[in-house]
Design a protein around this motif. Structure first.
Motif, PDB file in Angstrom:
ATOM      1  N   ILE A   1       0.822  -1.216   0.019  1.00  0.00           N
ATOM      2  CA  ILE A   1      -0.066   0.104  -0.008  1.00  0.00           C
ATOM      3  C   ILE A   1       0.767   1.215  -0.056  1.00  0.00           C
ATOM      4  CG2 ILE A   1      -1.624   1.284   1.447  1.00  0.00           C
ATOM      5  CD1 ILE A   1      -2.882  -1.502   2.139  1.00  0.00           C
ATOM      6  N   TYR A   2       1.994   1.196   0.854  1.00  0.00           N
ATOM      7  CA  TYR A   2       2.865   2.367   0.898  1.00  0.00           C
ATOM      8  C   TYR A   2       3.410   2.566  -0.434  1.00  0.00           C
ATOM      9  CZ  TYR A   2       6.343   5.586   2.366  1.00  0.00           C
ATOM     10  OH  TYR A   2       7.235   6.595   2.456  1.00  0.00           O
ATOM     11  N   GLU A   3       3.740   1.623  -1.303  1.00  0.00           N
ATOM     12  CA  GLU A   3       4.453   1.596  -2.477  1.00  0.00           C
ATOM     13  C   GLU A   3       3.712   2.174  -3.632  1.00  0.00           C
ATOM     14  OE1 GLU A   3       7.201  -0.881  -5.732  1.00  0.00           O
ATOM     15  OE2 GLU A   3       6.869  -1.474  -3.635  1.00  0.00           O
ATOM     16  N   TYR A   4       2.429   1.584  -3.677  1.00  0.00           N
ATOM     17  CA  TYR A   4       1.519   1.738  -4.872  1.00  0.00           C
ATOM     18  C   TYR A   4       0.163   2.652  -4.627  1.00  0.00           C
ATOM     19  CZ  TYR A   4       3.879  -2.120  -6.933  1.00  0.00           C
ATOM     20  OH  TYR A   4       4.911  -2.912  -7.245  1.00  0.00           O
ATOM     21  N   CYS A   5       0.029   3.094  -3.407  1.00  0.00           N
ATOM     22  CA  CYS A   5      -1.256   4.044  -3.339  1.00  0.00           C
ATOM     23  C   CYS A   5      -0.661   5.472  -3.576  1.00  0.00           C
ATOM     24  CB  CYS A   5      -1.697   4.227  -1.816  1.00  0.00           C
ATOM     25  SG  CYS A   5      -3.025   2.782  -1.220  1.00  0.00           S
ATOM     26  N   GLY A   6      -1.202   6.268  -4.299  1.00  0.00           N
ATOM     27  CA  GLY A   6      -0.630   7.555  -4.537  1.00  0.00           C
ATOM     28  C   GLY A   6      -0.937   8.666  -3.450  1.00  0.00           C
ATOM     29  N   GLY A   7      -0.352   9.909  -3.458  1.00  0.00           N
ATOM     30  CA  GLY A   7      -0.548  11.134  -2.706  1.00  0.00           C
ATOM     31  C   GLY A   7      -0.264  10.619  -1.270  1.00  0.00           C
ATOM     32  N   ALA A   8      -1.041  11.087  -0.463  1.00  0.00           N
ATOM     33  CA  ALA A   8      -1.046  10.855   0.825  1.00  0.00           C
ATOM     34  C   ALA A   8      -1.348   9.598   1.467  1.00  0.00           C
ATOM     35  CB  ALA A   8      -1.796  11.815   1.695  1.00  0.00           C
ATOM     36  N   SER A   9      -2.288   9.161   0.747  1.00  0.00           N
ATOM     37  CA  SER A   9      -2.795   7.841   0.958  1.00  0.00           C
ATOM     38  C   SER A   9      -1.878   6.509   1.234  1.00  0.00           C
ATOM     39  CB  SER A   9      -3.852   7.307  -0.238  1.00  0.00           C
ATOM     40  OG  SER A   9      -4.873   8.071  -0.310  1.00  0.00           O
ATOM     41  N   GLY A  10      -0.845   6.561   0.284  1.00  0.00           N
ATOM     42  CA  GLY A  10       0.006   5.508   0.622  1.00  0.00           C
ATOM     43  C   GLY A  10       0.853   5.421   2.016  1.00  0.00           C
ATOM     44  N   PRO A  11       1.271   6.588   2.410  1.00  0.00           N
ATOM     45  CA  PRO A  11       1.985   6.725   3.784  1.00  0.00           C
ATOM     46  C   PRO A  11       0.967   6.618   4.789  1.00  0.00           C
ATOM     47  CG  PRO A  11       2.935   8.405   2.366  1.00  0.00           C
ATOM     48  CD  PRO A  11       1.591   7.729   1.446  1.00  0.00           C
ATOM     49  N   ILE A  12      -0.282   6.951   4.652  1.00  0.00           N
ATOM     50  CA  ILE A  12      -1.323   7.178   5.862  1.00  0.00           C
ATOM     51  C   ILE A  12      -1.647   5.735   5.914  1.00  0.00           C
ATOM     52  CG2 ILE A  12      -3.449   7.719   6.519  1.00  0.00           C
ATOM     53  CD1 ILE A  12      -2.858  10.608   5.166  1.00  0.00           C
ATOM     54  N   TRP A  13      -2.223   5.096   4.808  1.00  0.00           N
ATOM     55  CA  TRP A  13      -2.589   3.565   5.067  1.00  0.00           C
ATOM     56  C   TRP A  13      -1.677   2.730   5.357  1.00  0.00           C
ATOM     57  CZ3 TRP A  13      -7.612   1.620   4.348  1.00  0.00           C
ATOM     58  CH2 TRP A  13      -8.773   2.349   4.064  1.00  0.00           C
ATOM     59  N   GLY A  14      -0.388   2.923   4.631  1.00  0.00           N
ATOM     60  CA  GLY A  14       0.678   1.909   5.082  1.00  0.00           C
ATOM     61  C   GLY A  14       1.000   2.024   6.418  1.00  0.00           C
ATOM     62  N   ALA A  15       1.234   3.247   7.068  1.00  0.00           N
ATOM     63  CA  ALA A  15       1.394   3.307   8.382  1.00  0.00           C
ATOM     64  C   ALA A  15       0.293   2.701   9.362  1.00  0.00           C
ATOM     65  CB  ALA A  15       1.681   4.757   8.955  1.00  0.00           C
ATOM     66  N   GLY A  16      -1.003   2.840   9.020  1.00  0.00           N
ATOM     67  CA  GLY A  16      -1.985   2.260   9.733  1.00  0.00           C
ATOM     68  C   GLY A  16      -1.824   0.517   9.463  1.00  0.00           C
ATOM     69  N   PHE A  17      -1.425   0.193   8.454  1.00  0.00           N
ATOM     70  CA  PHE A  17      -1.018  -1.296   8.405  1.00  0.00           C
ATOM     71  C   PHE A  17       0.084  -1.725   9.143  1.00  0.00           C
ATOM     72  CE2 PHE A  17      -4.141  -1.387   5.164  1.00  0.00           C
ATOM     73  CZ  PHE A  17      -4.795  -2.950   5.266  1.00  0.00           C
ATOM     74  N   LYS A  18       1.263  -0.999   9.179  1.00  0.00           N
ATOM     75  CA  LYS A  18       2.323  -1.306   9.951  1.00  0.00           C
ATOM     76  C   LYS A  18       1.984  -1.287  11.339  1.00  0.00           C
ATOM     77  CE  LYS A  18       7.218  -0.082  10.567  1.00  0.00           C
ATOM     78  NZ  LYS A  18       7.803  -1.308  10.584  1.00  0.00           N
ATOM     79  N   ALA A  19       1.215  -0.315  11.852  1.00  0.00           N
ATOM     80  CA  ALA A  19       0.844  -0.051  13.383  1.00  0.00           C
ATOM     81  C   ALA A  19      -0.154  -1.454  13.489  1.00  0.00           C
ATOM     82  CB  ALA A  19       0.155   1.110  13.536  1.00  0.00           C
ATOM     83  N   ALA A  20      -0.868  -1.861  12.874  1.00  0.00           N
ATOM     84  CA  ALA A  20      -1.546  -2.886  13.350  1.00  0.00           C
ATOM     85  C   ALA A  20      -0.751  -4.244  13.263  1.00  0.00           C
ATOM     86  CB  ALA A  20      -2.688  -3.008  11.943  1.00  0.00           C
ATOM     87  N   ALA A  21       0.032  -4.378  12.626  1.00  0.00           N
ATOM     88  CA  ALA A  21       1.211  -5.345  12.401  1.00  0.00           C
ATOM     89  C   ALA A  21       1.829  -5.514  13.691  1.00  0.00           C
ATOM     90  CB  ALA A  21       2.121  -5.358  11.273  1.00  0.00           C
ATOM     91  N   ASN A  22       2.341  -4.277  14.194  1.00  0.00           N
ATOM     92  CA  ASN A  22       3.082  -4.237  15.286  1.00  0.00           C
ATOM     93  C   ASN A  22       2.285  -4.651  16.500  1.00  0.00           C
ATOM     94  OD1 ASN A  22       5.304  -3.547  14.241  1.00  0.00           O
ATOM     95  ND2 ASN A  22       5.129  -1.289  14.177  1.00  0.00           N
ATOM     96  N   VAL A  23       0.902  -4.187  16.668  1.00  0.00           N
ATOM     97  CA  VAL A  23      -0.005  -4.513  17.893  1.00  0.00           C
ATOM     98  C   VAL A  23       0.010  -6.015  17.919  1.00  0.00           C
ATOM     99  CG1 VAL A  23      -2.262  -4.184  18.707  1.00  0.00           C
ATOM    100  CG2 VAL A  23      -1.054  -2.241  17.818  1.00  0.00           C
TER     101      VAL A  23
END
Length: 96
Positions: free
Chosen positions: A73-95
């Protein structure tokens, strides 16, 4: 299906991806009210890749699986969506 296992999470992410892709135009229309109108395309692009690759992603651990989704998602979602959604998935993975 184990509610907390990778198979369940894959099912949920696949279902969410399909919904995001289905609503691409509607999300763009909503974004055009206060933004540039590309949110739907940006987010759907990343989730199309997740959908295409979901069966090749890790099945050993929910956290690893979510982290791999986040990278896509971080790599392929454009604009701010990639970093925001990518960070959300990473945070969920860490939890988990």
């Amino acid at each position: 299906m184990n509610m907390y296992g990778v198979d369940y999470v894959k099912f949920a992410i696949k279902d969410m991806s399909e919904y995001i892709i289905e609503k691409e135009v509607e999300f763009c229309e909503l974004d055009s009210i206060a933004g540039d109108g590309d949110f739907g395309m940006s987010v759907a692009k990343g989730f199309r890749i997740v959908n295409a690759e979901i069966d090749t992603l890790s099945s050993e651990d929910v956290g690893v699986f979510l982290n791999e989704c986040g990278k896509i998602i971080y790599e392929y979602c454009g604009g701010a969506s990639g970093p925001i959604w990518g960070a959300g998935f990473k945070a969920a993975a860490n939890v988990v």
